[in-house]
Design an enzyme around this catalytic site. Sequence first.
Site, PDB file in Angstrom:
ATOM      1  N   HIS A  39       0.812  -1.220   0.000  1.00  0.00           N
ATOM      2  CA  HIS A  39       0.000   0.000   0.000  1.00  0.00           C
ATOM      3  C   HIS A  39       0.849   1.274   0.000  1.00  0.00           C
ATOM      4  CE1 HIS A  39      -3.657   2.101   0.006  1.00  0.00           C
ATOM      5  NE2 HIS A  39      -4.346   1.351   0.829  1.00  0.00           N
TER       6      HIS A  39
ATOM      7  N   ASP B 231      -2.462   1.900  -4.443  1.00  0.00           N
ATOM      8  CA  ASP B 231      -3.690   2.142  -3.707  1.00  0.00           C
ATOM      9  C   ASP B 231      -4.751   1.116  -4.080  1.00  0.00           C
ATOM     10  OD1 ASP B 231      -2.709   4.358  -2.330  1.00  0.00           O
ATOM     11  OD2 ASP B 231      -3.228   5.718  -3.977  1.00  0.00           O
TER      12      ASP B 231
END
Length: 395
Positions: free
Chosen positions: A368, A372
């Site tokens: 992450h 995204d």
Amino acid sequence: MATQVNMPKLGLSMKEGIVGKWFKKEGETVKQGEALLEIMTDKITNKVDAPADGILLKIAADKKAKLPVGGLLGVIGQAGEDIGALLKAAAVSGAKTAAPVAAAAVQPAAVKVAAGGRVKISPIARKLAEENGIDYSLIAGTGPEGRITREDVEQFMSQPPADERPALEIIAYEGMRRAIGDNMANSWAVAPKVTQHVSVDLSALQSLRATINSDVKDTEKISVTDILVKAVARALERHPRINTTLCGDEEIKVLSEINIGVAIALPEGLVVPVVKQANQKALAEVSKEVKDFAKRAKKNKLEPDEMNGGTFTVTNLGGYGSVDYFTPIINQPESAILGVGRTVEKPVVIGGQIVIRPMLALSLAFDHRVIDGAPAAAFLSTLLKLIEQPHKIFI
């Protein structure tokens, strides 16, 4: 004339290796090409063959010794041959580096006892040991003349206790197993990961596979994994931001090559050879490479360079028939990995009708810091369309 056995360079990036087990003892006869010892790197274990006929006159590097490429492992020659000058030259040149690798949890040696049977220990260290029920005669002192300090007691207390439970087998935590453990622990620690789970109708892909395999030899048949590797590569073409790596903490590289790692399970662990530029290769070529990797992996014949350069990994547990979804650990320095579970016949609604379809479980884990949730979901959406309409993989 004596022949040196040196640490081989098993890949372009290899700088050192660790000695595994020797298959021969000093004084035993060896034949050229015969397996002599194992060498372990951070990714693979390879066998080193004897470079000549003769007698193994000297083992210069025992098990767990770490040597640079070119370091002296041993010497093969004739009975009674003088190899003193050779060993001396190797030591002087620095080729012989046989420092053993430190064990994961080594218990300190017992301290020396002073005359009269008294253990040298500071009052505060004694008090700390007694309060914690520790036999301080087992602690190695680092103070003057071996005196046990408070820090020594604290260090002893921090050591994991020896596990005295009975065991069926003791497996050394070293070589491939340790490399896997270190890499996985590092990936888990540094990458804040998210996993998205989906299921996909495999009907069309299974039908296409059956058609392709209907007129080819058994040794050339295409597997579901082969098609998935190709599908992933094509999906990455359309979503290049998934095909990325984080360089230090300053830049994210969107990689130009699409190199798909394929996890292969072995009894002692797993390896991840890489299909380079999989998006540019025909399905038959991808399948041939994957089969070759699997065959050679079982014989410890993979080269380290074949496991470098991956940009995305596919790991398939579907063949075990027991796993649906799972969270695969990202193969650093990649940013994403696809876990493939089992295929299960399930009722689904199509055109208002309930029908039975073979549904494949997929799990996309991603870093992450780099990716995204929305672009990851978009990549998965494209991958699902390619799997459900597999003819589009090839156009």
